[in-house]
Scaffold this active site. Structure first.
Site, PDB file in Angstrom:
ATOM      1  N   GLY A  53       0.734  -1.053   0.047  1.00 40.28           N
ATOM      2  CA  GLY A  53      -0.025   0.087  -0.048  1.00 40.28           C
ATOM      3  C   GLY A  53       0.651   1.244  -0.179  1.00 40.28           C
ATOM      4  O   GLY A  53       0.197   2.366  -0.322  1.00 40.28           O
ATOM      5  N   ASP A  54       2.237   1.266   0.118  1.00 37.89           N
ATOM      6  CA  ASP A  54       3.114   2.383   0.125  1.00 37.89           C
ATOM      7  C   ASP A  54       4.371   2.212  -0.454  1.00 37.89           C
ATOM      8  O   ASP A  54       5.230   2.334   0.260  1.00 37.89           O
ATOM      9  CB  ASP A  54       2.833   3.117   1.583  1.00 37.89           C
ATOM     10  CG  ASP A  54       3.269   4.555   1.719  1.00 37.89           C
ATOM     11  OD1 ASP A  54       3.300   5.125   0.619  1.00 37.89           O
ATOM     12  OD2 ASP A  54       3.797   5.083   2.573  1.00 37.89           O
ATOM     13  N   ILE A  55       4.649   1.481  -1.587  1.00 37.73           N
ATOM     14  CA  ILE A  55       5.837   1.372  -2.219  1.00 37.73           C
ATOM     15  C   ILE A  55       6.377   2.685  -2.575  1.00 37.73           C
ATOM     16  O   ILE A  55       5.870   3.282  -3.553  1.00 37.73           O
ATOM     17  CB  ILE A  55       5.461   0.329  -3.304  1.00 37.73           C
ATOM     18  CG1 ILE A  55       4.874  -1.062  -2.848  1.00 37.73           C
ATOM     19  CG2 ILE A  55       6.850   0.143  -3.993  1.00 37.73           C
ATOM     20  CD1 ILE A  55       5.614  -1.896  -1.928  1.00 37.73           C
ATOM     21  N   SER A  99       1.273   7.842  -1.406  1.00 34.88           N
ATOM     22  CA  SER A  99       2.068   8.957  -0.947  1.00 34.88           C
ATOM     23  C   SER A  99       2.115   9.665  -2.624  1.00 34.88           C
ATOM     24  O   SER A  99       1.934   8.999  -3.595  1.00 34.88           O
ATOM     25  CB  SER A  99       3.622   8.532  -0.827  1.00 34.88           C
ATOM     26  OG  SER A  99       3.685   7.998   0.737  1.00 34.88           O
TER      27      SER A  99
END
Length: 231
Positions: A53-55, A99
């Site tokens: 979910g936040d690579i 992000s």
């Protein structure tokens, strides 16, 4: 949270802070491969499959040999069927945080989390590794995907060598392999495709890298341990 000690900090620092030593081409290629391995483990080898979910580069730690460790699972969703209901459809706002520059546009439109969101983030990081450019410029509001995406069309075709060379980070001063760069840019183009079914799985990305990249040039100290950080 407890993290392994990573003497080389994170990929965001190493790749984009200008006072840092420039990452070599073989190190960048190795990081792309190891990060794909980490995502493959989460997506396909865990008992309960995980969407990270936040690579993004700041979540990629680097050890003394520049082996990468994917960290920060605060936004992760467990289980293949995990979805995030759009806030307009539910009073409980189960929003998977992303992000700027790395969040999948499909997720932003639908609110549905899937493995292909992580694949999109990997595609952005691969673009950063090749071009040396940041995913998002807050001062100008520019997205790397918007700037580079038009140049990725036909990147794998014969005669695109000049286009490939122009996209590679100039700080490398020509110290890179043209076919490696073509391979990584082609993979990035697939990862960033608007159609989710076109985007490859992490295991398919690994196979493409194995098939096209000359691994004898990769760092000799590549770790055999899983490229995930305990946290």
């Amino acid at each position: 949270m407890v993290f392994e000690y990573a003497p080389n900090g994170n990929l965001q620092e190493k790749l984009h802070e200008r006072e840092k030593e420039v990452l070599s081409w073989k190190t960048r290629t190795s990081i792309a491969f190891q990060l794909a391995q980490a995502i493959e483990y989460l997506h396909e080898k865990c008992t309960l499959q995980i969407v990270h979910g936040d690579i993004k580069p700041s979540n990629v730690l680097l050890d003394q040999y520049f082996n990468c460790k994917l960290c920060d699972f605060g936004s992760a969703k467990m289980g293949f069927s995990s979805t995030v209901v759009p806030p307009s459809c539910s009073r409980t706002k189960q929003v998977m945080v992303g992000s700027p520059g790395y969040t999948d546009p499909h997720y932003l439109r639908t609110g549905l989390a899937s493995k292909k969101n992580d694949v999109y983030g990997l595609g952005v990081i691969i673009l950063e590794l090749v071009t040396g450019m940041k995913a998002f410029c807050p001062e100008k509001g520019h997205l790397l995907t918007s700037i580079v995406a038009p140049n990725l069309r036909g990147i794998s075709e014969h005669g695109a060598e000049e286009k490939v060379a122009q996209l590679v980070d100039p700080r490398l001063a020509g110290e890179f392999d043209l076919e490696d760069a073509r391979c990584l840019l082609s993979i990035a183009a697939l990862c960033l495709h608007q159609c989710l079914t076109v985007r490859p799985s992490a295991s398919q990305i690994i196979e493409m890298i194995k098939e096209k990249i000359n691994f004898h040039r990769l760092p000799v100290h590549t770790s055999q341990r899983l490229p995930l950080a305990a946290n």
